[in-house]
Design a protein around this motif. Structure first.
Motif, PDB file in Angstrom:
ATOM      1  N   UNK A   1       0.854  -1.189   0.000  1.00  7.76           N
ATOM      2  CA  UNK A   1       0.000   0.000   0.000  1.00  7.76           C
ATOM      3  C   UNK A   1       0.887   1.236   0.000  1.00  7.76           C
ATOM      4  N   UNK A   2       0.325   2.387  -0.356  1.00  5.70           N
ATOM      5  CA  UNK A   2       1.131   3.622  -0.371  1.00  5.70           C
ATOM      6  C   UNK A   2       1.619   3.989   1.032  1.00  5.70           C
ATOM      7  N   UNK A   3       2.790   4.563   1.062  1.00  6.79           N
ATOM      8  CA  UNK A   3       3.395   5.009   2.304  1.00  6.79           C
ATOM      9  C   UNK A   3       2.643   6.218   2.849  1.00  6.79           C
TER      10      UNK A   3
ATOM     11  N   UNK B   1       9.686  -2.361  -5.375  1.00  8.54           N
ATOM     12  CA  UNK B   1       8.447  -1.818  -5.950  1.00  8.54           C
ATOM     13  C   UNK B   1       8.470  -0.296  -5.958  1.00  8.54           C
ATOM     14  N   UNK B   2       9.086   0.284  -4.913  1.00 13.37           N
ATOM     15  CA  UNK B   2       9.194   1.740  -4.878  1.00 13.37           C
ATOM     16  C   UNK B   2      10.003   2.260  -6.060  1.00 13.37           C
TER      17      UNK B   2
ATOM     18  N   UNK C   1       9.560  -1.327   6.671  1.00 10.17           N
ATOM     19  CA  UNK C   1       8.581  -2.092   5.893  1.00 10.17           C
ATOM     20  C   UNK C   1       8.419  -1.556   4.463  1.00 10.17           C
ATOM     21  N   UNK C   2       9.244  -0.579   4.093  1.00  6.70           N
ATOM     22  CA  UNK C   2       9.186  -0.077   2.705  1.00  6.70           C
ATOM     23  C   UNK C   2       9.717  -1.144   1.760  1.00  6.70           C
TER      24      UNK C   2
ATOM     25  N   UNK D   1       6.682   5.645  -2.771  1.00 11.32           N
ATOM     26  CA  UNK D   1       6.991   4.746  -1.669  1.00 11.32           C
ATOM     27  C   UNK D   1       5.813   3.788  -1.427  1.00 11.32           C
ATOM     28  N   UNK D   2       6.139   2.486  -1.340  1.00 16.20           N
ATOM     29  CA  UNK D   2       5.153   1.456  -1.033  1.00 16.20           C
ATOM     30  C   UNK D   2       5.639   0.667   0.191  1.00 16.20           C
ATOM     31  N   UNK D   3       4.724   0.351   1.081  1.00 17.44           N
ATOM     32  CA  UNK D   3       5.067  -0.410   2.294  1.00 17.44           C
ATOM     33  C   UNK D   3       4.281  -1.727   2.307  1.00 17.44           C
ATOM     34  N   UNK D   4       4.861  -2.693   3.003  1.00 14.23           N
ATOM     35  CA  UNK D   4       4.212  -3.996   3.118  1.00 14.23           C
ATOM     36  C   UNK D   4       3.062  -3.927   4.135  1.00 14.23           C
ATOM     37  N   UNK D   5       1.996  -4.646   3.825  1.00 19.29           N
ATOM     38  CA  UNK D   5       0.871  -4.801   4.747  1.00 19.29           C
ATOM     39  C   UNK D   5       0.685  -6.292   5.029  1.00 19.29           C
TER      40      UNK D   5
END
Length: 400
Positions: A204-206, A219-220, A214-215, A226-230
């Protein structure tokens, strides 16, 4: 299992009705014989006084040596037999003769003949004590008894501490592992999302405040944002067993005893499986706190179950469930154990206190009745007439 306590002080000399009568005859006979000059009364008074003096001589003397009481078995099941050991130790004052003693066992008293012991010698006397019903039985103190041959009086001297005998409820060996009954097993992901766990869900977006660890940098780099893991939240299984102690929730003592055995059977299996377990029984001890029993080991749990009883003023099952739900919000599966006087609507009210998705199984005891298993939404109601019905009912509940 035993637990020694401090010795209690000796009781005074107990005089029987016959002893008081002879003493009165001595006093009255001597007084009237002297005052009136009646030889017959003097003879009666002197004879009675001589009997009192001889009887008193049998009560004189100091009891020496040491006594201790213990139980060989660490656990005794109701209906079994416990072996109680009375240990006699001689002091350094020479040989002690054999003596009579009494051992209180709950509400009854067992007579014990203690053997003679030499100075420094230790000998044991074993008694077989029937453990008829579940409970915590107090043993002791061992009391030395001196009696006169006429039955006029007895002198008692408590010479040991006390011990506790825990008579466990009967339990059944469940063939179904508690893990098979749990909906959310350890490590199984739920539909709840979190920012930190082990089960990856999506990117999901940061947003400000996210942990930069968790970035997802690959993918970023591809997207330029910036995308972080969920993650999906994993849940540790937590089994709750609660039993009502309200007398109004049971039609008979046999219903209550069957309920205690059901709680012990479920709890013992959960402990053997290594499942996180909490067991609650009865009305809150303090405001907002239900009676939590020890559940780290099988023996501890059964010891605590040995000491619970029906209470007229105890919180009914629905109120107890409400308190337990507040204390254990992470429950995965809940067993509600009660008697046959609790209707289905009250069981549904008890189950409604727990969070959505928590499986609730109500175990309703009614001795000698046919077993049944019905499901009402998330609530399963299992009615058992014998402890073996619990084994078969849980096997069916896995697929219900």
């Amino acid at each position: 299992m035993t637990g020694a306590t401090a010795a209690v002080p000796s009781r005074p000399v107990a005089v029987s009705a016959a002893g008081w009568s002879v003493l009165a005859a001595a006093v009255i006979g001597l007084a009237l014989g002297v005052a009136l000059g009646w030889t017959e009364l003097l003879v009666v008074g002197l004879t009675a006084a001589l009997l009192v003096l001889v009887a008193a001589l049998f009560l004189v003397g100091r009891s020496s040596g040491g006594l201790a009481v213990s139980v060989l078995e660490r656990q005794v099941v109701a209906g079994g037999t416990a072996t109680v050991v009375v240990r006699v130790t001689g002091d350094g004052r020479g040989r002690q003769r054999a003596r009579d003693a009494e051992l209180p066992v709950g509400d009854r008293v067992e007579s014990v003949r203690l053997p003679a012991v030499a100075a420094g010698e230790t000998r044991e006397v074993q008694l077989r004590v029937p453990a008829g019903r579940r409970g915590v039985v107090q043993l002791g103190p061992v009391t030395l008894v001196r009696r006169d041959p006429f039955g006029f009086a007895r002198r008692e001297s408590a010479r040991s501490g006390r011990a506790l005998l825990y008579v466990h409820p009967p339990t059944a060996a469940l063939t179904v592992a508690t893990s098979g009954l749990l909906r959310d097993l350890e490590g199984i992901a739920t539909t709840d999302l979190t920012d930190s766990d082990i089960a990856f869900h999506a990117l999901r977006p940061y947003v400000a405040g996210d942990d930069r660890r968790h970035i997802h940098w690959r993918s970023t780099a591809k997207t330029g944002a910036f995308l972080v893991r969920q993650f999906e939240q994993t849940r540790r299984s937590h089994l709750i067993v609660l039993q009502s102690l309200a007398a109004a929730d049971y039609a008979s003592d046999d219903e209550f005893e069957l309920a205690v055995s059901a709680v012990g059977s479920i709890g013992a299996r959960a402990i053997a499986d290594g499942t996180t377990l909490s067991v609650f029984a009865g009305a809150p001890r303090t405001r907002g706190e239900a009676g939590r029993l020890r559940s780290r080991g099988r023996r501890e749990l059964l010891d605590d179950l040995s000491g619970i009883h029906e209470l007229p003023a105890a919180t009914p099952v629905a109120g107890l469930a409400r308190t337990v739900a507040q204390q254990a919000p992470d429950a995965s599966l809940v067993f509600v154990v009660c008697g046959s006087t609790v209707p289905a609507r009250r069981l549904r009210a008890a189950a409604a206190n727990f969070a959505p998705g928590v499986e609730v199984v109500a175990v309703v005891t009614r001795p000698e009745s046919p077993p049944t298993l019905v499901r009402i939404e998330a609530l399963r109601i299992m009615r058992i007439g014998y402890l073996d019905d619990l084994v078969r009912g849980l096997a069916r509940a896995v697929g219900a």
